[in-house]
Design a protein around this motif. Structure first.
Motif, PDB file in Angstrom:
ATOM      1  N   GLN A  52       3.227   5.971  -3.033  1.00  0.00           N
ATOM      2  CA  GLN A  52       4.441   6.708  -3.385  1.00  0.00           C
ATOM      3  C   GLN A  52       4.641   6.762  -4.893  1.00  0.00           C
ATOM      4  O   GLN A  52       4.990   7.800  -5.456  1.00  0.00           O
ATOM      5  CB  GLN A  52       5.648   6.064  -2.701  1.00  0.00           C
ATOM      6  CG  GLN A  52       5.654   6.228  -1.188  1.00  0.00           C
ATOM      7  CD  GLN A  52       6.635   5.292  -0.501  1.00  0.00           C
ATOM      8  OE1 GLN A  52       7.242   4.422  -1.128  1.00  0.00           O
ATOM      9  NE2 GLN A  52       6.786   5.458   0.801  1.00  0.00           N
ATOM     10  N   LEU A  53       4.422   5.626  -5.576  1.00  0.00           N
ATOM     11  CA  LEU A  53       4.632   5.583  -7.022  1.00  0.00           C
ATOM     12  C   LEU A  53       3.582   6.413  -7.756  1.00  0.00           C
ATOM     13  O   LEU A  53       3.888   7.077  -8.761  1.00  0.00           O
ATOM     14  CB  LEU A  53       4.601   4.135  -7.504  1.00  0.00           C
ATOM     15  CG  LEU A  53       5.137   3.883  -8.919  1.00  0.00           C
ATOM     16  CD1 LEU A  53       6.610   4.295  -9.022  1.00  0.00           C
ATOM     17  CD2 LEU A  53       4.977   2.418  -9.301  1.00  0.00           C
ATOM     18  N   GLU A  54       2.352   6.399  -7.251  1.00  0.00           N
ATOM     19  CA  GLU A  54       1.306   7.176  -7.909  1.00  0.00           C
ATOM     20  C   GLU A  54       1.531   8.682  -7.768  1.00  0.00           C
ATOM     21  O   GLU A  54       1.096   9.451  -8.631  1.00  0.00           O
ATOM     22  CB  GLU A  54      -0.063   6.794  -7.344  1.00  0.00           C
ATOM     23  CG  GLU A  54      -0.555   5.449  -7.845  1.00  0.00           C
ATOM     24  CD  GLU A  54      -1.998   5.173  -7.496  1.00  0.00           C
ATOM     25  OE1 GLU A  54      -2.552   5.883  -6.633  1.00  0.00           O
ATOM     26  OE2 GLU A  54      -2.574   4.236  -8.088  1.00  0.00           O
ATOM     27  N   MET A  55       2.220   9.121  -6.725  1.00  0.00           N
ATOM     28  CA  MET A  55       2.542  10.541  -6.606  1.00  0.00           C
ATOM     29  C   MET A  55       3.469  10.990  -7.738  1.00  0.00           C
ATOM     30  O   MET A  55       3.543  12.167  -8.070  1.00  0.00           O
ATOM     31  CB  MET A  55       3.191  10.831  -5.254  1.00  0.00           C
ATOM     32  CG  MET A  55       2.223  10.809  -4.094  1.00  0.00           C
ATOM     33  SD  MET A  55       0.968  12.104  -4.144  1.00  0.00           S
ATOM     34  CE  MET A  55       1.953  13.556  -3.728  1.00  0.00           C
ATOM     35  N   THR A  56       4.186  10.029  -8.336  1.00  0.00           N
ATOM     36  CA  THR A  56       5.075  10.328  -9.459  1.00  0.00           C
ATOM     37  C   THR A  56       4.378  10.159 -10.794  1.00  0.00           C
ATOM     38  O   THR A  56       4.502  11.010 -11.689  1.00  0.00           O
ATOM     39  CB  THR A  56       6.318   9.425  -9.425  1.00  0.00           C
ATOM     40  OG1 THR A  56       7.011   9.635  -8.197  1.00  0.00           O
ATOM     41  CG2 THR A  56       7.259   9.732 -10.587  1.00  0.00           C
ATOM     42  N   ASP A 100       0.826  -1.212   0.000  1.00  0.00           N
ATOM     43  CA  ASP A 100       0.000   0.000   0.000  1.00  0.00           C
ATOM     44  C   ASP A 100       0.860   1.262   0.000  1.00  0.00           C
ATOM     45  O   ASP A 100       0.560   2.232  -0.698  1.00  0.00           O
ATOM     46  CB  ASP A 100      -0.927   0.011   1.214  1.00  0.00           C
ATOM     47  CG  ASP A 100      -2.018  -1.047   1.118  1.00  0.00           C
ATOM     48  OD1 ASP A 100      -2.329  -1.476  -0.016  1.00  0.00           O
ATOM     49  OD2 ASP A 100      -2.554  -1.443   2.172  1.00  0.00           O
ATOM     50  N   ALA A 101       1.936   1.237   0.794  1.00  0.00           N
ATOM     51  CA  ALA A 101       2.827   2.393   0.856  1.00  0.00           C
ATOM     52  C   ALA A 101       3.502   2.624  -0.493  1.00  0.00           C
ATOM     53  O   ALA A 101       3.584   3.757  -0.979  1.00  0.00           O
ATOM     54  CB  ALA A 101       3.876   2.199   1.944  1.00  0.00           C
ATOM     55  N   LYS A 134      -4.180   8.421  -2.462  1.00  0.00           N
ATOM     56  CA  LYS A 134      -4.103   8.127  -1.026  1.00  0.00           C
ATOM     57  C   LYS A 134      -2.723   7.610  -0.699  1.00  0.00           C
ATOM     58  O   LYS A 134      -2.205   6.719  -1.381  1.00  0.00           O
ATOM     59  CB  LYS A 134      -5.162   7.108  -0.622  1.00  0.00           C
ATOM     60  CG  LYS A 134      -5.220   6.895   0.898  1.00  0.00           C
ATOM     61  CD  LYS A 134      -6.413   6.065   1.304  1.00  0.00           C
ATOM     62  CE  LYS A 134      -6.479   5.935   2.831  1.00  0.00           C
ATOM     63  NZ  LYS A 134      -7.647   5.146   3.284  1.00  0.00           N
ATOM     64  N   LEU A 135      -2.109   8.181   0.331  1.00  0.00           N
ATOM     65  CA  LEU A 135      -0.792   7.750   0.790  1.00  0.00           C
ATOM     66  C   LEU A 135      -0.947   6.857   2.008  1.00  0.00           C
ATOM     67  O   LEU A 135      -1.797   7.095   2.858  1.00  0.00           O
ATOM     68  CB  LEU A 135       0.068   8.964   1.144  1.00  0.00           C
ATOM     69  CG  LEU A 135       0.372   9.956   0.011  1.00  0.00           C
ATOM     70  CD1 LEU A 135       1.193  11.130   0.549  1.00  0.00           C
ATOM     71  CD2 LEU A 135       1.117   9.277  -1.115  1.00  0.00           C
ATOM     72  N   GLU A 136      -0.072   5.834   2.094  1.00  0.00           N
ATOM     73  CA  GLU A 136      -0.118   4.907   3.237  1.00  0.00           C
ATOM     74  C   GLU A 136       1.263   4.731   3.853  1.00  0.00           C
ATOM     75  O   GLU A 136       1.479   3.801   4.608  1.00  0.00           O
ATOM     76  CB  GLU A 136      -0.647   3.542   2.778  1.00  0.00           C
ATOM     77  CG  GLU A 136      -2.084   3.552   2.288  1.00  0.00           C
ATOM     78  CD  GLU A 136      -3.096   3.610   3.408  1.00  0.00           C
ATOM     79  OE1 GLU A 136      -2.686   3.631   4.584  1.00  0.00           O
ATOM     80  OE2 GLU A 136      -4.295   3.635   3.101  1.00  0.00           O
ATOM     81  N   SER A 137       2.203   5.590   3.518  1.00  0.00           N
ATOM     82  CA  SER A 137       3.584   5.425   3.967  1.00  0.00           C
ATOM     83  C   SER A 137       3.765   6.001   5.368  1.00  0.00           C
ATOM     84  O   SER A 137       3.995   7.194   5.544  1.00  0.00           O
ATOM     85  CB  SER A 137       4.544   6.116   3.000  1.00  0.00           C
ATOM     86  OG  SER A 137       5.871   5.969   3.429  1.00  0.00           O
ATOM     87  N   GLY A 138       3.655   5.122   6.361  1.00  0.00           N
ATOM     88  CA  GLY A 138       3.834   5.586   7.742  1.00  0.00           C
ATOM     89  C   GLY A 138       2.590   6.228   8.316  1.00  0.00           C
ATOM     90  O   GLY A 138       2.213   5.972   9.443  1.00  0.00           O
TER      91      GLY A 138
END
Length: 305
Positions: free
Chosen positions: A174-178, A169-170, A198-202
């Motif tokens: 992250q990749l979709e933000m790019t 998920d994280a 949607k971000l899930e990193s941390g």
């Protein structure tokens, strides 16, 4: 009359250029490997018991993406890390780690090295949406198992924290933000479109971005972005250093991205993010009574192909 005709002709050509539409999407070649280099510089300022505390961090890496097939506008891609590095400047010193280091004494560098050159798989649409991530969770889980000197309890804690930052998920967020910045349909110079991620990193966060086609050249598009970011309003806590923590943050991000006209791949990009709010530590043995910590976080991200 000739001057007037010349002005009208130039004006007509300018209007035609502005009115021209562009279908911006990924157009990748089967069997080809595409690369992505990223460098993220972060600064976190916290106030703990009235005392200012600053943490500076830099994370760099190179990833490779090999296109396996293209079926119904969905790419099946093998992904691997070529290198990873991390630098942290804490109140008690500076610490540097790299997958290029070969030392049994540097445990974190050894862990970074353990995940390089090992493939996992993604499915990505022509619009840059990540539809599926397969194999990344087991990649990081197996990484910890390669170090028998770590106790089982510590292994579980490390695995949990790694999954929060690098799990499926994280990684997807992250990749979709790019890459998930591309418009759903044809656009003209100056057009703006909205993307939600949607971000899930941390920490879970919703991102609403407005992108604009700013410039068109023979070889690339330049896209600018303005985003609003807010952590998800819930009572879910994540475990950090054995303590349950949740974040109540919001902020903005400005981006400028250069995209290839031929492949739709990101050639170059930069984003500046500012987040502020409060992190809440729940009552626990390590923090009796809990604590709320005001914080400001700045991230600068640079990307090249």
């Amino acid at each position: 009359m000739k001057k007037i005709f010349g002005i009208l002709l130039a004006l007509g050509m300018s209007v035609a250029a502005i009115a021209q539409t562009h279908k911006i999407e990924l157009n990748l070649t089967k069997g080809k490997v595409y690369t992505l280099n990223s460098y993220v510089k972060s600064e976190i300022n916290q106030t703990i018991n009235g005392q200012a505390n600053k943490i500076q961090m830099a994370i760099g890496g190179k990833m490779s993406f090999k296109v396996l097939e293209n079926t119904n506008a969905v790419y099946n891609i093998a992904v691997w890390y070529d290198r990873l590095s991390m630098r942290m400047k804490l109140p008690n010193g500076v610490f540097e780690f790299s997958s290029n280091k070969k030392s049994d004494k540097d445990f974190i560098s050894a862990m970074l090295a353990a995940v390089t050159d090992k493939s996992f798989f993604i499915k990505m649409s022509t619009k840059g949406k990540v539809l599926e991530v397969v194999g990344i969770d087991s990649l990081f889980s197996n990484m910890v198992d390669q170090f028998p000197q770590i106790g089982e309890e510590q292994k579980k804690q490390i695995q949990k924290q790694i999954m929060q930052s690098y799990g499926a998920d994280a990684f997807k967020g992250q990749l979709e933000m790019t890459f998930a910045i591309l418009p759903s349909g044809p656009v003209s110079l100056g057009d703006t479109w909205k993307i939600k991620t949607k971000l899930e990193s941390g920490m879970a966060a919703n991102v609403e971005s407005h992108y604009t086609l700013k410039e068109v050249t023979d070889s690339f598009y330049i896209i600018s972005g303005n985003s609003k970011i807010a952590t998800v309003d819930n009572n879910d806590y994540i475990e950090i250093n054995g303590m349950p923590v949740r974040y109540d943050l919001n902020g903005t991000q400005q981006s400028i991205i250069q995209v290839s006209r031929i492949t739709g791949w990101v050639i170059e990009g930069r984003s500046d993010q500012m987040m502020q709010g409060v992190s809440h530590i729940k009552d626990c043995p390590k923090m009796p009574g809990g604590m709320s910590i005001p914080m400001v976080m700045k991230n600068e991200t640079t990307i090249t192909d």
